[in-house]
Design a protein around this motif. Sequence first.
Motif, short mmCIF file in Angstrom:
data_model
loop_
_atom_site.label_atom_id
_atom_site.label_comp_id
_atom_site.label_asym_id
_atom_site.label_seq_id
_atom_site.Cartn_x
_atom_site.Cartn_y
_atom_site.Cartn_z
N PHE A 244 11.18 32.88 2.44
CA PHE A 244 11.70 32.33 1.19
C PHE A 244 12.72 33.28 0.56
O PHE A 244 12.47 34.47 0.41
CB PHE A 244 10.57 32.06 0.22
N LYS A 245 13.88 32.74 0.21
CA LYS A 245 14.92 33.47 -0.49
C LYS A 245 15.27 32.70 -1.77
O LYS A 245 15.05 31.48 -1.85
CB LYS A 245 16.17 33.61 0.38
N PRO A 246 15.83 33.39 -2.77
CA PRO A 246 16.20 32.67 -4.01
C PRO A 246 17.10 31.46 -3.77
O PRO A 246 16.97 30.43 -4.44
CB PRO A 246 16.90 33.76 -4.84
N TRP A 247 18.01 31.58 -2.78
CA TRP A 247 18.91 30.47 -2.52
C TRP A 247 18.20 29.25 -1.93
O TRP A 247 18.76 28.14 -1.91
CB TRP A 247 20.06 30.88 -1.60
N THR A 248 16.96 29.44 -1.45
CA THR A 248 16.20 28.31 -0.92
C THR A 248 16.02 27.23 -1.98
O THR A 248 16.05 26.02 -1.69
CB THR A 248 14.82 28.78 -0.41
N LEU A 249 15.86 27.64 -3.23
CA LEU A 249 15.72 26.68 -4.33
C LEU A 249 16.98 25.84 -4.47
O LEU A 249 16.91 24.64 -4.79
CB LEU A 249 15.41 27.40 -5.64
N MET A 250 18.14 26.45 -4.24
CA MET A 250 19.39 25.71 -4.32
C MET A 250 19.50 24.70 -3.17
O MET A 250 20.01 23.58 -3.35
CB MET A 250 20.58 26.67 -4.29
N ILE B 189 25.57 17.77 -9.71
CA ILE B 189 24.62 18.89 -9.69
C ILE B 189 24.37 19.35 -8.25
O ILE B 189 24.35 20.54 -7.95
CB ILE B 189 23.29 18.49 -10.36
N GLY B 190 24.19 18.39 -7.34
CA GLY B 190 23.96 18.73 -5.94
C GLY B 190 25.13 19.46 -5.32
O GLY B 190 24.94 20.40 -4.53
N SER B 191 26.35 19.06 -5.65
CA SER B 191 27.53 19.71 -5.09
C SER B 191 27.65 21.15 -5.56
O SER B 191 28.09 22.03 -4.81
CB SER B 191 28.80 18.92 -5.46
N ILE B 192 27.25 21.41 -6.80
CA ILE B 192 27.29 22.78 -7.34
C ILE B 192 26.20 23.64 -6.70
O ILE B 192 26.44 24.80 -6.32
CB ILE B 192 27.13 22.77 -8.87
N ALA B 193 25.01 23.07 -6.52
CA ALA B 193 23.88 23.83 -5.98
C ALA B 193 24.15 24.36 -4.59
O ALA B 193 23.79 25.50 -4.25
CB ALA B 193 22.62 22.96 -5.98
N VAL B 194 24.80 23.57 -3.75
CA VAL B 194 24.98 23.96 -2.35
C VAL B 194 25.96 25.12 -2.18
O VAL B 194 25.92 25.84 -1.19
CB VAL B 194 25.44 22.75 -1.51
N LEU B 195 26.82 25.35 -3.17
CA LEU B 195 27.80 26.43 -3.07
C LEU B 195 27.14 27.81 -3.14
O LEU B 195 27.75 28.82 -2.76
CB LEU B 195 28.85 26.30 -4.19
N ALA B 196 25.88 27.87 -3.59
CA ALA B 196 25.16 29.15 -3.66
C ALA B 196 24.52 29.53 -2.33
O ALA B 196 23.95 30.62 -2.21
CB ALA B 196 24.08 29.07 -4.75
N LEU B 197 24.62 28.66 -1.33
CA LEU B 197 23.94 28.91 -0.05
C LEU B 197 24.75 29.82 0.85
O LEU B 197 25.98 29.80 0.82
CB LEU B 197 23.69 27.58 0.66
N PRO B 198 24.06 30.62 1.71
CA PRO B 198 24.77 31.38 2.73
C PRO B 198 25.31 30.45 3.80
O PRO B 198 25.03 29.24 3.78
CB PRO B 198 23.70 32.32 3.29
N THR B 199 26.04 30.99 4.76
CA THR B 199 26.64 30.16 5.80
C THR B 199 25.67 29.83 6.92
O THR B 199 25.53 28.70 7.34
CB THR B 199 27.88 30.85 6.39
#
Length: 393
Positions: A206-212, A375-385
């Motif tokens: 689990f990483k913080p970006w998992t929530l995104m 909201i979904g489009s903004i959330a995914v930008l926090a993810l790693p590649t």
Amino acid sequence: MDHTNQQTMSRVFLIIGTAWLFDAMDVGLLSFIMSIVHKEWALTNSQTGLISSISTVGMVCGGFYFGHLADRIGRKNTLIATLLTFSIGNLVLAGSPGFYTFLAIRFIVGMGLGGELPVAATYIADIYRGSKRSQMLILADSFWAVGWLVASFLSFLLTPVLGWRGILIVTAITGFFAIILRKHIHESHPETAQAQNWLVSLRTTFKPWTLMLWLAWFMVMFSYYGMFMWLPSIMVDKGYGIVNSFGYTTIIVVAQLPGYFCASWLAKRIKVKYVFALYMLGTALGAIMFGQSVTAVMIVISGCVLSFFNLGAYGAIIALTPELYTNNIRGTMTGTAQGIGRIGAIFGPLLIGVLMDRSVNISTIFIIFMVSLVIGSIAVLALPTSSSQEDAE
């Protein structure tokens, strides 16, 4: 890769693609069956929405369970198990005597469906690398459009003859045929003994970006299932006959295919998370257009825009999720992400049913979906590649 290996990979890809086909075929048939059962059993809109939602509760459980099972017993065996659950469940569902029995059996069918896609996506992620993996996952998701088209034609041609019970039997039979095909594919992840307990896998990865990631999954499925499960019924409420709504749905499903192909083309040139964000914003535009449409022409145009972008976004996040995790936990974490997303799929159809019972304007309902898509489009930008470890090998 030599020519023989390419042919083998292509054959395996087509067989695995049946996971998306059957998932879409079932969801599409259910959206048509809902209108028929609604009248046959004199259900309220809220009860009709509950049919879709209880099926999705099963999908949530199936994503968690079968996704982790794929890391423990292998992708191939798990794919066979999910389709057996789906096929046998639909045979039993065809004999359902009433509403509450129908709900209980739909939960079981939903479990099989919920396990299909994360395990299939995990399988494809195992056998491809880099941008090729993203492209193939998006193209695999295009089988969803084929499944919807099959559902549309089955409903239009066979429902008057066989009824909704006969359609379910036909669906189950085709599922048994696909099981035979899956028995001949190879196992993509033979090191199953190393798989961890589901909670251990989740806690250690689990990483913080998992929530995104989970938020993005929630929003794309909240919007998709909320809008598309009710489209036939919305068409009826707008004054179109049920047969015309079948034809309309066929048109907008065809619009999904270029959406997938364009998303796959973009995935070779830009990061998949940017493809997803772009397509979610495009879906938001389609939602506003559809909610404001009052003429047949505008309904068709806005529906095609909605379909083009929403399904392309769906393909993009399916491509993104497996590559974020290493091989030994890929099934567990992909199944968990899709399971979380299915929670959004529970609330979407249920929300429309409740709001329609309260005579809320359709345009207002689609504004709610527009906000969720942004909201979904903004959330995914926090993810790693990607997980990058195995891709770098």
